[in-house]
Design an enzyme around this catalytic site. Sequence first.
Site, mmCIF file in Angstrom:
data_model
loop_
_atom_site.group_PDB
_atom_site.id
_atom_site.type_symbol
_atom_site.label_atom_id
_atom_site.label_comp_id
_atom_site.label_asym_id
_atom_site.label_seq_id
_atom_site.Cartn_x
_atom_site.Cartn_y
_atom_site.Cartn_z
ATOM 1 N N THR A 167 0.849 -1.199 0.000
ATOM 2 C CA THR A 167 0.000 0.000 0.000
ATOM 3 C C THR A 167 0.883 1.248 0.000
ATOM 4 O O THR A 167 2.011 1.203 0.471
ATOM 5 C CB THR A 167 -0.848 -0.045 1.296
ATOM 6 O OG1 THR A 167 -1.729 -1.139 1.185
ATOM 7 C CG2 THR A 167 -1.631 1.224 1.540
ATOM 8 N N ARG A 176 -14.431 -7.434 -0.081
ATOM 9 C CA ARG A 176 -13.768 -7.056 1.181
ATOM 10 C C ARG A 176 -13.166 -5.648 1.054
ATOM 11 O O ARG A 176 -12.558 -5.289 0.057
ATOM 12 C CB ARG A 176 -12.665 -8.073 1.473
ATOM 13 C CG ARG A 176 -11.829 -7.747 2.708
ATOM 14 C CD ARG A 176 -10.528 -7.073 2.344
ATOM 15 N NE ARG A 176 -9.634 -6.943 3.485
ATOM 16 C CZ ARG A 176 -8.541 -6.191 3.482
ATOM 17 N NH1 ARG A 176 -8.209 -5.517 2.422
ATOM 18 N NH2 ARG A 176 -7.778 -6.102 4.543
ATOM 19 N N GLY A 201 -10.644 -2.949 3.127
ATOM 20 C CA GLY A 201 -9.673 -2.884 4.220
ATOM 21 C C GLY A 201 -9.744 -1.584 4.984
ATOM 22 O O GLY A 201 -10.762 -0.880 4.967
ATOM 23 N N ASP A 202 -8.653 -1.255 5.637
ATOM 24 C CA ASP A 202 -8.609 -0.051 6.470
ATOM 25 C C ASP A 202 -8.290 1.210 5.665
ATOM 26 O O ASP A 202 -8.589 2.324 6.112
ATOM 27 C CB ASP A 202 -7.540 -0.205 7.557
ATOM 28 C CG ASP A 202 -6.162 -0.400 6.936
ATOM 29 O OD1 ASP A 202 -6.038 -1.233 6.005
ATOM 30 O OD2 ASP A 202 -5.218 0.287 7.358
ATOM 31 N N THR A 262 -0.399 1.194 6.965
ATOM 32 C CA THR A 262 -0.282 0.074 6.042
ATOM 33 C C THR A 262 -0.112 -1.222 6.824
ATOM 34 O O THR A 262 0.636 -1.253 7.805
ATOM 35 C CB THR A 262 0.879 0.246 5.050
ATOM 36 O OG1 THR A 262 0.970 -0.949 4.257
ATOM 37 C CG2 THR A 262 2.219 0.495 5.738
ATOM 38 N N GLY A 263 -0.819 -2.247 6.409
ATOM 39 C CA GLY A 263 -0.706 -3.514 7.124
ATOM 40 C C GLY A 263 -1.992 -4.304 7.010
ATOM 41 O O GLY A 263 -2.811 -4.055 6.117
ATOM 42 N N GLY A 295 -5.326 -4.944 7.276
ATOM 43 C CA GLY A 295 -6.389 -3.964 7.441
ATOM 44 C C GLY A 295 -7.414 -4.248 8.519
ATOM 45 O O GLY A 295 -7.859 -3.340 9.220
#
Length: 346
Positions: free
Chosen positions: A212, A240, A242-243, A263-264, A266
Amino acid sequence: MKKTFFLLTLSSLILSCTKVKEPSTTLKTNEFAIVIHGGAGTILKKNMTPEKEAAYKAKLKEAITTGYNILKNGGTSLDAVEKTIHIMENSPLFNAGKGAVFTHNETNEMDASIMNGNNLNAGAVAGVTDVKNPISAARKVMTNSNHVLLSGKGASIFAKEQGLEIVEPSYFFTEKRFKSLQKIKEKEKTALDHDTKSAFYDPEIKDSKYGTVGCVALDKKGNITAGTSTGGMTNKRWNRIGDSPIIGSGTYANNKTCGVSSTGWGEYFIRAQVAYDISAQMEYQNKSLKEATKDVIQNKLTKLGGTGGVVALDKNGNMSFEFNTAGMYRASMDDKGELIIKIYKN
Ligand code: ASP
């Protein structure tokens, strides 16, 4: 008389003891500054070739210099963040725009968000499949709609109406990401349990996760902007999200405190409200940026089982790069033009 004096002294003593501690950083470190990331994850030197490392560093440099020049010339942090992220979205190296990872159905669904710390306005898009630069769509949602988050087809229609570049979904195809999906699907077939977590996040498949991109900038007027853009996680299903397009998780900015881009993994970043928690700890507990980012990533997120990191800038131009993974592509430039680019932990 003596008694009143004693009581007054005692109460002022108690007051001074309970007085809220001063923020540890009240001095301006940088008049303006910019930080970026290109994803966090199992990025190990032993898996890198010198060519690959050089390519990442060159792209990070090109991206951050673009934003830096905007800030240096008195431009806004909003422009700096958008234009910096464009460079990374247009590069196949990162999991955003061109280079986005594949979904289970072999499509690319992208998420992005941006937030203006001056007025707490924010915009985001989720699950877009044909907008060349999702970060620009997020900005348009913020400035030209009454909404914060648009998704799927509707977000694309809006982006088109706003005059943004729409591309064929095949524009986002890259061999590397497609292969990662196939590898994960193979593993999934043979996996004993059909746990979707292991399908998404197989650590043995290096390119299967993360990548990301994000940027936080502070301009000469003291305005902070944060932005994040992603293709999400390989093999994601069921639309889906994510964050990254979730304000408070993937992105947050408040001129009173700081700007953050995450980033990671989510799902954990959403549950931990990572970006907002950092700002809240600064606002309500008077923590420094360093203290707040460290607590949220190394303590709270880690305890939940989440992996990843953040780049952040506070209102005084202090920077923080906090992650609990092996590496995070990251770079910074201060108001003197000093450029730092790093990939691994140390
Ligand atoms: N946070 C992104 C997501 O969960 C992935 C990433 O940062 O690489 O969609």
